[in-house]
Design a protein around this motif. Structure first.
Motif, PDB file in Angstrom:
ATOM      1  N   HIS A  86    -146.435  78.142   5.716  1.00 28.07           N
ATOM      2  CA  HIS A  86    -145.545  76.976   5.802  1.00 28.07           C
ATOM      3  C   HIS A  86    -145.775  76.094   4.572  1.00 28.07           C
ATOM      4  O   HIS A  86    -146.908  75.800   4.221  1.00 28.07           O
ATOM      5  CB  HIS A  86    -145.793  76.191   7.081  1.00 28.07           C
ATOM      6  N   TYR A  87    -144.665  75.680   3.964  1.00 26.88           N
ATOM      7  CA  TYR A  87    -144.769  74.921   2.720  1.00 26.88           C
ATOM      8  C   TYR A  87    -145.472  73.577   2.898  1.00 26.88           C
ATOM      9  O   TYR A  87    -146.013  73.030   1.959  1.00 26.88           O
ATOM     10  CB  TYR A  87    -143.379  74.707   2.106  1.00 26.88           C
ATOM     11  N   LYS A  88    -145.455  73.024   4.134  1.00 27.35           N
ATOM     12  CA  LYS A  88    -146.084  71.700   4.264  1.00 27.35           C
ATOM     13  C   LYS A  88    -147.584  71.795   4.021  1.00 27.35           C
ATOM     14  O   LYS A  88    -148.181  70.893   3.468  1.00 27.35           O
ATOM     15  CB  LYS A  88    -145.746  71.046   5.600  1.00 27.35           C
ATOM     16  N   TRP A  89    -148.137  72.934   4.409  1.00 25.02           N
ATOM     17  CA  TRP A  89    -149.556  73.155   4.110  1.00 25.02           C
ATOM     18  C   TRP A  89    -149.751  73.257   2.592  1.00 25.02           C
ATOM     19  O   TRP A  89    -150.671  72.679   2.021  1.00 25.02           O
ATOM     20  CB  TRP A  89    -150.023  74.433   4.808  1.00 25.02           C
ATOM     21  N   PRO A 111    -147.804  71.398  14.690  1.00 20.51           N
ATOM     22  CA  PRO A 111    -148.913  72.197  14.149  1.00 20.51           C
ATOM     23  C   PRO A 111    -148.387  73.330  13.259  1.00 20.51           C
ATOM     24  O   PRO A 111    -147.221  73.725  13.368  1.00 20.51           O
ATOM     25  CB  PRO A 111    -149.608  72.745  15.388  1.00 20.51           C
ATOM     26  N   LEU A 112    -149.270  73.845  12.380  1.00 19.08           N
ATOM     27  CA  LEU A 112    -148.856  74.908  11.461  1.00 19.08           C
ATOM     28  C   LEU A 112    -148.516  76.174  12.230  1.00 19.08           C
ATOM     29  O   LEU A 112    -149.195  76.510  13.206  1.00 19.08           O
ATOM     30  CB  LEU A 112    -149.999  75.229  10.494  1.00 19.08           C
ATOM     31  N   PRO A 113    -147.494  76.906  11.849  1.00 19.60           N
ATOM     32  CA  PRO A 113    -147.226  78.215  12.456  1.00 19.60           C
ATOM     33  C   PRO A 113    -148.238  79.235  11.942  1.00 19.60           C
ATOM     34  O   PRO A 113    -149.006  78.939  11.032  1.00 19.60           O
ATOM     35  CB  PRO A 113    -145.810  78.531  11.972  1.00 19.60           C
ATOM     36  N   THR A 114    -148.198  80.443  12.490  1.00 23.61           N
ATOM     37  CA  THR A 114    -149.137  81.472  12.012  1.00 23.61           C
ATOM     38  C   THR A 114    -148.848  81.859  10.571  1.00 23.61           C
ATOM     39  O   THR A 114    -149.745  82.090   9.793  1.00 23.61           O
ATOM     40  CB  THR A 114    -149.066  82.750  12.875  1.00 23.61           C
ATOM     41  N   GLY A 115    -147.575  81.958  10.289  1.00 22.84           N
ATOM     42  CA  GLY A 115    -147.212  82.364   8.923  1.00 22.84           C
ATOM     43  C   GLY A 115    -147.305  81.212   7.950  1.00 22.84           C
ATOM     44  O   GLY A 115    -147.777  80.120   8.269  1.00 22.84           O
ATOM     45  N   PRO A 155    -160.231  77.174   6.253  1.00 17.97           N
ATOM     46  CA  PRO A 155    -159.241  77.089   7.341  1.00 17.97           C
ATOM     47  C   PRO A 155    -158.142  76.083   6.977  1.00 17.97           C
ATOM     48  O   PRO A 155    -158.426  75.004   6.460  1.00 17.97           O
ATOM     49  CB  PRO A 155    -160.074  76.589   8.538  1.00 17.97           C
ATOM     50  N   ARG A 156    -156.917  76.464   7.281  1.00 11.13           N
ATOM     51  CA  ARG A 156    -155.798  75.604   6.893  1.00 11.13           C
ATOM     52  C   ARG A 156    -155.849  74.264   7.623  1.00 11.13           C
ATOM     53  O   ARG A 156    -155.424  73.247   7.086  1.00 11.13           O
ATOM     54  CB  ARG A 156    -154.483  76.320   7.206  1.00 11.13           C
ATOM     55  N   GLU A 157    -156.404  74.294   8.847  1.00  9.28           N
ATOM     56  CA  GLU A 157    -156.456  73.050   9.623  1.00  9.28           C
ATOM     57  C   GLU A 157    -157.334  72.010   8.939  1.00  9.28           C
ATOM     58  O   GLU A 157    -157.091  70.815   9.040  1.00  9.28           O
ATOM     59  CB  GLU A 157    -156.980  73.322  11.042  1.00  9.28           C
ATOM     60  N   GLU A 158    -158.353  72.515   8.218  1.00  2.87           N
ATOM     61  CA  GLU A 158    -159.247  71.582   7.534  1.00  2.87           C
ATOM     62  C   GLU A 158    -158.465  70.808   6.467  1.00  2.87           C
ATOM     63  O   GLU A 158    -158.601  69.584   6.337  1.00  2.87           O
ATOM     64  CB  GLU A 158    -160.389  72.382   6.896  1.00  2.87           C
ATOM     65  N   THR A 159    -157.649  71.541   5.734  1.00  6.67           N
ATOM     66  CA  THR A 159    -156.825  70.883   4.729  1.00  6.67           C
ATOM     67  C   THR A 159    -155.891  69.865   5.372  1.00  6.67           C
ATOM     68  O   THR A 159    -155.758  68.738   4.895  1.00  6.67           O
ATOM     69  CB  THR A 159    -155.992  71.936   3.962  1.00  6.67           C
ATOM     70  N   MET A 160    -155.281  70.285   6.485  1.00  4.80           N
ATOM     71  CA  MET A 160    -154.328  69.394   7.129  1.00  4.80           C
ATOM     72  C   MET A 160    -155.033  68.139   7.644  1.00  4.80           C
ATOM     73  O   MET A 160    -154.487  67.041   7.566  1.00  4.80           O
ATOM     74  CB  MET A 160    -153.609  70.103   8.285  1.00  4.80           C
TER      75      MET A 160
END
Lengths: 478, 424
Positions: free
Chosen positions: B319-322, B313-317, B293-298
């Motif tokens: 995002h380079y910050k992730w 928070p990250l958008p659905t699509g 999950p991307r949230e885990e990385t964040m």
């Protein structure tokens, strides 16, 4: 017993009585033995390590979960340069070139983690290998043992009595040369035994091993001839020693360092920054994938649509993004190849310039020959780089094709929450990707690389023997 | 004074001696010239960076400016770093030919970039450089042999030793004077070209005098060895020739054989296989981000960078910050291995330095490359500066990425530049 053999026997007996000489011979024998053992174990450690790392990298690649093929293009594959068995005899440039390379899409990486950057400054002093002992140390021993062989007799006037006693000049000189030649054979023996042991391993071909053995035999024979020649020509032992030491210092220490220096200065090599910027510049010229209106990619799109007889990329039976990736990789790789070829050509010209210094120094000739036959010279490294690039290209294109065929265009461009799952292809595809298998050179190819060095050494030997023959005729006539 | 002049005249009359001194001068001058040419070549390459970078970055800025996406700017822009040669680098080029002195980095994972090398021809690097340190460490001892091997035995052989011993004061002062003169001649031949080169390069007096002091100490060592060997008198059969030959073995053993042997020993004692392992582990860490999950990385990223945690928070699509976050997390995940690898390299360097304490040839080489800042330590220091610069780069781009600030042409010029105190 012929006079030649008598004289040889006497000379050897004299050497055996010289404690320093005996200790020196013993030392070099021990040194060679140590060199053979350490270089061999080092080579085996390295070869095993790289094999293990390659296996780990391959396993990691194949154990990837379901992924989008383009992710795998970026995940890439680590390639390790296997180390041939003959590297135990002469590791050549192995420590100076990286042993691993990361193969990924859109980029051509350098081979990294070479020992020279991971080692202490001692790496630059040279490596203790059988090749090093034979190339650098053995000639010194021959000088040390042989400089006085003839001049000693001239100095003391014993030459006259030898000649009066019925020995011909040629027999005296041949006898001395024979004695020194036997010492050379003795000194070369452990290294050659080591070579034979190394050659006994699986996968080692006979031809390059024979080329190496012949090369070192010529090299040591040349030094025997040179030492005796100087001993015949000199008036005093001291002069003979100094001349020979100077010859050793110039040919073994100086020229091998000075020649590459000049070659590097005469033939420049573009650095990585310039290469990368050049590739990017050419890429913009050929086709800018970031520019939607770029003519190259617009033409590609039109061509693709026409081929499938559709009006929109959405209507294509395959994923247009995959096709675009294939085309993009094709274009960038062609550029990489062009720049790499220019770099290789410059390096080969540099190496040819150094090889020409073999006319000045037999040590340069034997080094080139030895590395070439062992497959550890630049050509050997290039073989890895070429195969690595071919593998990189094949792998990336296979993955791009997979994207084109197994991921739909609609999924590939979707951004909804479930899109990520739909973009992925099944993990079994990763095990179907080719594995990197370095194809080693065949024996004839390696041996061919040794031919220039062998001919140079043969020329040197012939010249030395001819000079010795002339000098001998005038021996004692003063 | 008159005796000295007399000895000097004697020295100048001995043709082999004069030839040897001239030859050494020539070799030293050639090495200094070559070293300076190489250094100026490296300086020129560094000077060309700016224009090449301007072209490269300018082209990226042109298309990025249309969408002003900071992610694309951060992803595609390479930033140059360089390690300018020190004024003394010409004398001991050290690792500068095999380790990159120009390196470009992106704000992406650094561990996948920092070990990259530059283009160099391994066959040219293999025999070692022909620089002043080589002339000093390898060749000067041979010249000491030529000038000193018959210092006392020559007199013995010529039958003058007894006469000399009979004059008031004995043979010792004569030999002392000759030793001093010959040592002076050798040193002058070796050092003069270096001093000229150092002056032309604008080197500081302190390191220059240190290098000259080293050269003198090293020459003294070999002269001392020669004196020791001649003390032995090596039985009655010993003459200048065997003497020279015997201690040539000493030169060879000390300059060629022991260092090569020690190299093998150190490589065995301090294995560093971690280099390639770092690269492999970092790749696993980075690519895993796509499968969790991307949230885990964040979460992991923000734990290390609380200042950015107020980012939207990250958008659905995509995002380079992730993307940049997982690259950073990947780097942080291998920090332990990186430290261990670094420590291994430092231990190897320390082992070689320790050997230098007992082995003059290694010691002089190590000290010269240290003075010239061309050794492993200097290479690692450059890497540290690249790391520091990379941190600044990340901070710079994160300021745009995490707050969705548009990145236009003007922002490209605001990117931190390498060099200066900030990277030291």
């Amino acid at each position: 017993m012929s006079a030649t053999r008598l004289i040889a026997r006497d000379e050897l007996r004299l050497m055996a009585r010289n404690r320093v000489a005996v200790v020196a011979v013993l030392l070099i024998l021990v040194l060679t033995l140590v060199a053979v053992l350490t270089a061999w174990s080092h080579q085996r450690d390295l070869a095993e390590l790289r094999q293990r790392q390659q296996a780990a990298a391959t396993a990691a690649f194949e154990a990837q979960p379901d992924r989008h093929p383009h992710r795998v293009v970026h995940y890439g594959q680590f390639l390790f340069r296997p180390l041939g068995a003959l590297a135990a005899f002469d590791p050549g440039v192995d420590a100076f070139t990286g042993s691993s390379m990361f193969a990924e899409g859109h980029r051509q990486n350098t081979a990294n983690f070479g020992d020279v950057r991971q080692g202490s400054l001692l790496t630059r002093f040279g490596q203790l290998t059988p090749a090093f002992v034979l190339q650098s140390v053995a000639p010194l021993l021959l000088i040390f043992l042989g400089f006085g062989a003839v001049v000693r007799e001239t100095e003391r006037g014993t030459l006259r009595s030898l000649l009066v006693g019925g020995a011909a000049r040629g027999e005296v000189v041949r006898g001395k040369a024979l004695a020194l030649g036997l010492v050379a054979a003795l000194v070369g023996l452990p290294a050659m035994a080591g070579l034979a042991l190394i050659a006994g391993q699986a996968g080692v071909q006979a031809l390059p091993v024979a080329a190496i053995a012949l090369g070192y035999a010529l090299y040591l024979a040349l030094w025997v001839a040179l030492v005796v020649l100087v001993s015949v020509l000199a008036r005093r032992s001291r002069d003979a020693l100094l001349v020979l030491l100077l010859a050793w210092a110039v040919t073994v220490v100086l020229v091998p360092r000075a020649a590459p220096e000049m070659a590097g200065r005469a033939i420049p090599l573009a650095n990585r920054l310039e290469t990368d910027v050049g590739v990017a510049r050419d890429l913009r010229r050929v086709g800018d994938s970031h520019n939607p209106a770029d003519p190259t990619f617009a033409a590609f799109k039109a061509r693709t649509l026409a081929r499938y007889g559709v009006a929109r990329v959405e209507d294509l039976p395959v994923n247009y993004k995959g096709l675009l990736a294939v085309e993009g990789e094709r274009i960038t790789s062609r550029l990489f190849d062009r720049y790499a070829a220019a770099g290789f050509a410059a390096q080969e010209r540099q190496n040819a310039a150094v090889a020409a210094a073999g006319l000045l120094s037999p040590a340069v000739a034997i080094r080139q020959l030895s590395m070439a036959a062992a497959g550890t010279n630049f050509a050997g490294h290039r073989r890895f780089l070429d195969q690595a690039e071919a593998y990189r290209f094949a792998l990336v294109q296979k993955l791009n094709r997979l994207e084109a065929d197994a991921v739909s265009y609609a999924d590939d461009t979707a951004e909804d929450p479930g899109a990520d799952r739909r973009k992925r292809v099944d993990a079994h595809h990763w095990t179907e990707m080719p594995r990197f298998a370095f194809a080693g050179p065949d024996g004839a190819e390696l041996a061919r690389g040794a031919v220039p060095g062998l001919s140079l050494l043969a020329g040197w030997l012939a010249a030395a023997v001819a000079a010795l023959w002339f000098a001998t005729r005038r021996l004692g006539v003063r | 004074m008159r005796v000295w002049m007399l000895e000097l005249r004697l020295l100048l009359r001995a043709r082999p001696t004069v030839v040897a001194v001239l030859l050494l001068t020539l070799l030293s001058a050639a090495a200094v010239t070559g070293g300076m040419a190489e250094v100026s070549h490296q300086r020129a390459a560094i000077a060309r960076i700016a224009s090449a970078q301007a072209e490269d970055v300018g082209a990226i800025a042109k298309w990025v400016n249309e969408k002003k996406d900071p992610g694309s700017a951060a992803y595609y822009t390479f930033h140059a770093t360089w390690d300018a040669p020190s004024p003394l680098a010409f004398a001991a080029l050290g690792m500068r030919d095999v380790a990159p002195f120009i390196q470009r980095v992106r704000a992406l994972g650094l561990e996948a970039q920092i070990y990259d090398g530059d283009n160099f021809n391994p066959e040219l690097a293999l025999p070692g450089r022909f620089d002043w340190s080589f002339v000093l460490v390898f060749l000067m001892p041979l010249f000491v042999i030529v000038l000193f091997h018959d210092l006392s035995s020559g007199e013995r052989e010529a039958g003058r030793a007894r006469t000399l011993a009979a004059v008031p004061g004995g043979i010792a002062p004569v030999l002392r004077r000759r030793t001093a003169l010959r040592l002076g001649a050798i040193l002058l031949a070796a050092v003069l070209p270096f001093a000229v080169g150092a002056a032309l390069s604008g080197a500081q007096p302190l390191p220059v005098s240190a290098a000259i002091g080293l050269a003198a100490a090293y020459a003294l060592f070999w002269v001392g060895a020669a004196a020791l060997v001649s003390r032995l008198r090596w039985s009655s059969t010993a003459n200048a020739a065997t003497l020279a030959a015997a201690w040539l073995v000493l030169v060879l053993v000390l300059v060629l054989v022991v260092p090569t042997f020690a190299n093998v020993a150190i490589a065995r004692a301090v294995p560093v296989a971690q280099g390639a392992e770092i690269a492999l582990a970092q790749r696993e860490q980075v690519n895993r981000a796509w499968d969790i999950p991307r949230e885990e990385t964040m979460r992991r990223f923000y734990a290390g960078h609380p200042r950015l945690a107020d980012s939207a928070p990250l958008p659905t699509g995509f995002h380079y910050k992730w993307y940049f976050a997982f690259h950073q997390v990947g780097d942080e995940g291998v920090a332990g291995r990186v430290a261990a690898y670094r420590a291994g390299l430092e231990r190897r360097g320390a082992a070689a330095d320790a050997l230098g304490l007992v082995l003059p040839s290694v010691g002089v080489q190590a000290a010269l490359t240290r003075l010239a800042r061309t050794d492993l330590e200097a290479q690692l220091a450059f890497q540290d500066r690249v790391r520091a610069y990379h941190r600044r780069l990340r901070d710079f781009y994160y300021g745009y990425l995490f707050y969705d600030r548009p990145f236009g042409t003007a922002d490209f010029a605001r990117a931190p530049r390498f060099g200066g105190i900030a990277d030291d």
